[in-house]
Design a protein around this motif. Sequence first.
Motif: not given
Length: 113
Positions: A46-50, A54-61, A64-69
Amino acid sequence: ISSTLCRVAVRIGPDNTRKHILPHINMFFSNYDDFYSRDGMKKFSIGERPGRSGEEDVRALYSVYSPELALSLWRGLSSVVGRTSLRTEIGNTELIEKILLSNCQVQEFGNES
């Protein structure tokens, strides 16, 4: 959405699934390369994506690209076209299977046929 897509795949059959659905699934799965390392673990915390803030951006991505999906799509589509076809049609099969092994505690990915 994965369950609906898999129901459509069942309805149109294996040949049409390979022709009309798997190219799009391949494009979707190719995005996992940006978010997961070769060992199947998340690249960013969270918060480390170059380039993004924002933490919300990383969580949202990652939602979408989750292991469960990935697991839901992999199992559902392999039941229609077989795992061998998925491995042939999906360009980053090795990464997807590593993600499933690392994050979903699965031993089996779907039908071999």
